[in-house]
Enzyme design. Structure first.
Site, PDB file in Angstrom:
ATOM      1  N   HIS A 296      30.131  14.882  22.405  1.00  0.00           N
ATOM      2  CA  HIS A 296      28.750  14.449  22.171  1.00  0.00           C
ATOM      3  C   HIS A 296      28.392  13.423  23.244  1.00  0.00           C
ATOM      4  O   HIS A 296      29.188  12.518  23.530  1.00  0.00           O
ATOM      5  CB  HIS A 296      28.626  13.752  20.812  1.00  0.00           C
ATOM      6  CG  HIS A 296      28.798  14.655  19.635  1.00  0.00           C
ATOM      7  ND1 HIS A 296      27.736  15.166  18.936  1.00  0.00           N
ATOM      8  CD2 HIS A 296      29.908  15.122  19.028  1.00  0.00           C
ATOM      9  CE1 HIS A 296      28.191  15.916  17.933  1.00  0.00           C
ATOM     10  NE2 HIS A 296      29.507  15.910  17.967  1.00  0.00           N
TER      11      HIS A 296
ATOM     12  N   HIS B 115      34.086  19.976  21.522  1.00  0.00           N
ATOM     13  CA  HIS B 115      32.837  19.560  22.177  1.00  0.00           C
ATOM     14  C   HIS B 115      32.735  18.048  22.231  1.00  0.00           C
ATOM     15  O   HIS B 115      33.095  17.360  21.291  1.00  0.00           O
ATOM     16  CB  HIS B 115      31.613  20.124  21.450  1.00  0.00           C
ATOM     17  CG  HIS B 115      31.559  19.789  19.987  1.00  0.00           C
ATOM     18  ND1 HIS B 115      32.295  20.468  19.044  1.00  0.00           N
ATOM     19  CD2 HIS B 115      30.872  18.833  19.313  1.00  0.00           C
ATOM     20  CE1 HIS B 115      32.054  19.962  17.853  1.00  0.00           C
ATOM     21  NE2 HIS B 115      31.212  18.966  17.978  1.00  0.00           N
TER      22      HIS B 115
HETATM   23  P1  5GP Z   1      30.539  17.975  15.032  1.00  0.00           P
HETATM   24  O1  5GP Z   1      30.304  17.294  13.706  1.00  0.00           O
HETATM   25  O2  5GP Z   1      31.324  19.254  14.879  1.00  0.00           O
HETATM   26  O3  5GP Z   1      31.150  17.037  16.042  1.00  0.00           O
HETATM   27  O4  5GP Z   1      29.111  18.286  15.609  1.00  0.00           O
HETATM   28  C1  5GP Z   1      28.548  19.552  15.711  1.00  0.00           C
HETATM   29  C2  5GP Z   1      27.173  19.361  16.318  1.00  0.00           C
HETATM   30  O5  5GP Z   1      26.663  20.637  16.648  1.00  0.00           O
HETATM   31  C3  5GP Z   1      26.172  18.715  15.356  1.00  0.00           C
HETATM   32  O6  5GP Z   1      25.682  17.499  15.937  1.00  0.00           O
HETATM   33  C4  5GP Z   1      25.076  19.767  15.198  1.00  0.00           C
HETATM   34  O7  5GP Z   1      23.778  19.225  15.140  1.00  0.00           O
HETATM   35  C5  5GP Z   1      25.269  20.652  16.418  1.00  0.00           C
HETATM   36  N1  5GP Z   1      24.929  22.059  16.192  1.00  0.00           N
HETATM   37  C6  5GP Z   1      25.333  22.838  15.160  1.00  0.00           C
HETATM   38  N2  5GP Z   1      24.838  24.072  15.269  1.00  0.00           N
HETATM   39  C7  5GP Z   1      24.112  24.093  16.420  1.00  0.00           C
HETATM   40  C8  5GP Z   1      23.366  25.112  17.084  1.00  0.00           C
HETATM   41  O8  5GP Z   1      23.254  26.254  16.644  1.00  0.00           O
HETATM   42  N3  5GP Z   1      22.744  24.762  18.240  1.00  0.00           N
HETATM   43  C9  5GP Z   1      22.841  23.506  18.770  1.00  0.00           C
HETATM   44  N4  5GP Z   1      22.194  23.274  19.909  1.00  0.00           N
HETATM   45  N5  5GP Z   1      23.536  22.521  18.166  1.00  0.00           N
HETATM   46  C10 5GP Z   1      24.164  22.801  17.010  1.00  0.00           C
END
Ligand code: 5GP
Ligand code: ZN
Length: 138
Positions: free
Chosen positions: A102, A100
């Protein structure tokens, strides 16, 4: 679809999200815990763990959509800037193991700092890193 994966479940409609954009292959929705309000996530609907696992066609479509959705996030939030970022692997801060991007709207006065920077011991050391990376290109 990986039923243990929260983003697969969002893509399948099993878990609700604040959806921004959807195509056959891609989905964009708001991050539940935003760095700034309007912080969005852009994902391939199919489960790929990180950027390096993406087939080239999907990476291409994802980048084209990143541009389009990024412009919309900036316009809608009246942001002064936009951080585009992707955490790949645990050591880089990846918590959800479904690739993903951001999209984080930024404001001149938002008070957020960038991460710290280091320095090389010497120009030779810097050149050696560049050479190691060049020779690792696939
Ligand atoms: P990572 O650290 O893997 O790059 O970021 C994962 C992101 O996913 C985090 O910013 C977190 O807030 C978001 N996230 C985790 N679970 C959910 C969810 O159930 N729904 C949404 N909309 N965002 C999520
Ligand atoms: Zn997944």
């Amino acid at each position: 679809m990986n039923s243990d994966c929260i983003f697969c479940r969002i893509a399948a409609g099993e878990i609700p999200c604040a959806k921004i954009y959807e195509s056959e292959e891609i989905l964009a929705f708001l991050d539940i815990a935003p760095v700034n309000k309007g912080h969005a996530l852009l994902i391939p609907k199919r489960h790929h763990e990180n950027f390096f696992d993406l087939p080239d066609e999907i990476a291409g479509v994802l980048l084209a959509d990143l541009k389009r959705v990024g412009a919309a996030v900036m316009a809608a939030t009246k942001a002064d800037g936009l951080n585009l970022g992707m955490n790949n692997y645990e050591a880089a801060g990846q918590l959800v193991m479904h690739a993903h991007f951001h999209l984080i709207p930024r404001f001149l006065d938002d008070g957020l700092n960038h991460w710290g920077q280091k320095s090389y011991e010497s120009q030779d050391e810097m050149n050696a890193f560049a050479e190691k990376i060049r020779s690792s290109l696939a």
